[in-house]
Design an enzyme around this catalytic site. Structure first.
Site, short mmCIF file in Angstrom:
data_model
loop_
_atom_site.label_atom_id
_atom_site.label_comp_id
_atom_site.label_asym_id
_atom_site.label_seq_id
_atom_site.Cartn_x
_atom_site.Cartn_y
_atom_site.Cartn_z
N TRP A 64 45.22 14.56 -6.17
CA TRP A 64 46.41 13.69 -6.09
C TRP A 64 47.61 14.27 -6.83
CZ3 TRP A 64 41.52 12.12 -7.38
CH2 TRP A 64 41.19 12.09 -8.74
N GLU A 87 45.88 5.94 -8.47
CA GLU A 87 45.81 5.16 -9.71
C GLU A 87 44.92 3.93 -9.54
OE1 GLU A 87 46.70 5.88 -12.70
OE2 GLU A 87 47.65 7.77 -12.15
N LEU A 110 32.88 2.58 -4.38
CA LEU A 110 33.81 2.74 -5.50
C LEU A 110 33.76 1.56 -6.46
CD1 LEU A 110 37.26 4.17 -4.28
CD2 LEU A 110 35.83 5.05 -6.10
N TYR A 143 34.37 -2.61 -7.69
CA TYR A 143 35.56 -3.45 -7.93
C TYR A 143 36.40 -3.59 -6.67
CZ TYR A 143 34.25 -2.58 -12.76
OH TYR A 143 33.55 -2.48 -13.93
N TYR A 190 50.73 -0.88 -16.46
CA TYR A 190 50.33 0.52 -16.52
C TYR A 190 50.66 1.22 -15.20
CZ TYR A 190 47.57 4.65 -15.80
OH TYR A 190 47.22 5.93 -15.46
N ASP A 197 47.81 3.09 -21.08
CA ASP A 197 46.45 2.65 -20.78
C ASP A 197 45.58 2.89 -22.02
OD1 ASP A 197 46.15 5.36 -20.87
OD2 ASP A 197 45.08 5.55 -18.98
N GLU A 239 51.05 12.32 -17.70
CA GLU A 239 49.81 12.98 -17.24
C GLU A 239 49.16 13.77 -18.37
OE1 GLU A 239 49.71 13.71 -12.49
OE2 GLU A 239 50.67 15.27 -13.69
#
Ligand code: SF4
Length: 352
Positions: free
Chosen positions: A19, A32, A75, A77, A115, A133, A177
Site C-alpha cells: 500500500w 488502514e 480478516l 472484525y 486516527y 494510534d 509512517e
C-alpha cells in the site's frame, strides 16, 4: 526534536509494503481499515484482492454486501467491511466519489475515526496532521516518560499536541509512517530494541532504564469483596451439604453451609443454637474447630472466607432425630463416600 533522526532512520529502514507503492486516498483508506487490529502479514494477501474487486469508492458503494464480506472473509472484525461499504456510499453521495482531503470532512465518513482521518490526510494528501494510534502513544510516552494510560481520552489529546509540534510540513506522511514502523519493529510493547532505535538519545524512558513502565497500565478496578462464614457440619459421620441454585454464581455445584459475614466462634455457636434448638437440651456442647481463612477470586468478585468444622453432639435417638430434621431444613447430610463424589464449588476447596 526527534523529527530529523526519525526521518533519516525511516528512509534507511522503511518497510516495503504494497500500500506504500502506489498510494491513493482510497487505497490508503482500505489499507488502514484492514490494518486495524490485524497483522501486516495477514493484510498482505487481502489488500490487492480487495482493490482489484473494488477499485474505487463507486465500485465499493455499488457492490453486493455478500461479495464484500466474502472478499473480507478471514480478516475478522466484519464491521470494518460493512463500514467501508457505508463509507463508500457516503463518499459517493456527499463528495462526488472522491475522498476529501480535510481531516474534519474525513471524520464525517462512517467508519473513519480520528486516527484514520489523520492517516489518510497525511499519507495521501500531505496534510501535517498527526495519526495517533497505540504505537504513537507508546513511543511518545516513552520518549517523555509520560505515565499516561493509552485508553484515556486525555492521553490522545496530549500525544496529539506533542506530535503536532514534531510533524514536519514537508513530510507529514513519512513522519507518521516512520512512527508506525518504529512502533511495529523497534519500540515494541515488550522488549523494545532500544539499541537499534534512532531516538534513544532523546528517550527519557531509555535513559531511566524503565522503557516498559511507559505508557502506564490501566489500574484494574478493585473487585467488590464478600465475606462468608463456611460451616462444615458433621452429624455423626455425615456432612451437611447443599446444592447451589441452577443459575448464577457456581450454579448447580455443591457447597457447605455458607453464611454471610465472618462470624466469631461465639456467633457460630449462637447460630447453631438457633438452627438446632434441641442442642439446648443436651449437656454436650457442639465441637467448633476453626479451619482458618481462605480467599477466592472470581473475575468480578472476591470472597474472603472463614471456616469452621463443627461436630454436633449426637446423643440418644430423640436428639439424633431432632438434629437430622433441623439439618434437612438447611441442606442434606451425606455419608463420606457420597460426599467425595459431589461436584464441589472450587471456591470452597480449602474447607472441602
Ligand atoms: S529508546 Fe527504546 S523505549 Fe525509547 S523510543 Fe526508542 S525503542 Fe522506544
Amino acid at each position: 526534536m526527534i523529527t530529523s533522526d526519525l526521518l533519516s532512520w525511516f528512509y534507511a529502514h522503511r518497510r516495503d509494503l504494497p500500500w506504500r507503492t502506489s498510494r491513493t486516498p482510497y487505497s490508503t483508506w482500505i489499507s488502514e481499515a484492514m490494518l486495524q487490529q490485524t497483522r501486516v502479514t495477514t493484510v498482505l494477501d487481502y489488500y490487492p484482492r480487495f482493490l482489484e474487486r473494488f477499485p474505487d469508492p463507486k465500485a465499493l458503494a455499488g457492490a453486493q454486501e455478500d461479495l464484500v464480506l466474502k472478499t473480507w472473509e478471514g480478516l475478522g472484525y466484519y464491521s470494518r467491511a460493512r463500514n467501508l461499504i457505508k463509507g463508500a456510499k457516503y463518499v459517493c453521495e456527499n463528495f462526488g466519489g472522491e475522498l476529501p482531503s480535510e481531516p474534519d470532512l474525513l471524520l464525517q465518513i462512517p467508519g473513519i475515526g480520528p486516527y484514520m482521518s489523520g492517516a489518510i490526510a497525511s499519507l495521501a494528501f500531505d496534510k501535517p496532521v498527526p495519526a495517533v494510534d497505540g504505537n504513537c502513544i507508546r513511543i511518545y510516552c516513552r520518549l517523555d516518560a509520560l505515565p499516561l494510560v493509552p485508553s484515556e481520552g486525555s492521553t490522545y489529546k496530549e500525544i496529539h499536541s506533542r506530535v503536532l509540534k514534531d510533524i514536519p510540513e514537508d513530510a507529514p506522511g513519512d513522519f507518521n509512517e516512520a512512527l508506525m514502523d518504529l512502533g511495529a519493529t523497534v519500540c515494541t510493547p515488550k522488549s523494545p530494541k532500544c539499541e537499534a532505535c534512532p531516538l534513544s538519545d532523546s528517550c527519557s524512558a531509555f535513559l531511566l532504564g524503565k522503557q516498559e513502565d511507559f505508557p502506564a497500565k490501566k489500574q484494574k478496578k478493585e473487585s467488590p469483596v464478600e465475606e462468608h462464614t463456611i460451616l462444615k457440619i458433621y452429624l455423626g459421620d455425615k456432612i451437611l451439604v447443599r446444592k447451589r441454585p441452577s443459575t448464577g454464581l457456581l450454579a448447580g455445584l455443591y457447597e457447605l453451609i455458607d453464611l454471610p459475614g465472618t462470624m466469631t466462634n461465639k456467633q457460630v455457636k449462637n447460630w447453631l443454637l438457633e438452627n438446632f434448638p434441641s442442642l439446648a437440651e443436651v449437656k454436650d456442647e457442639p465441637d467448633i474447630r476453626p479451619m482458618g481463612k481462605s480467599r477466592h477470586i472470581f473475575s468480578h468478585l472476591r470472597w474472603e472466607m472463614l471456616g469452621y468444622e463443627i461436630h454436633l453432639p449426637v446423643s440418644g435417638r430423640k436428639n439424633q432425630k431432632d438434629l437430622s430434621a433441623c439439618a434437612c431444613r438447611l441442606g442434606e447430610p451425606v455419608p463420606p463416600d457420597e460426599y467425595d463424589k459431589l461436584a464441589f464449588a472450587s471456591a470452597l476447596r480449602a474447607y472441602r
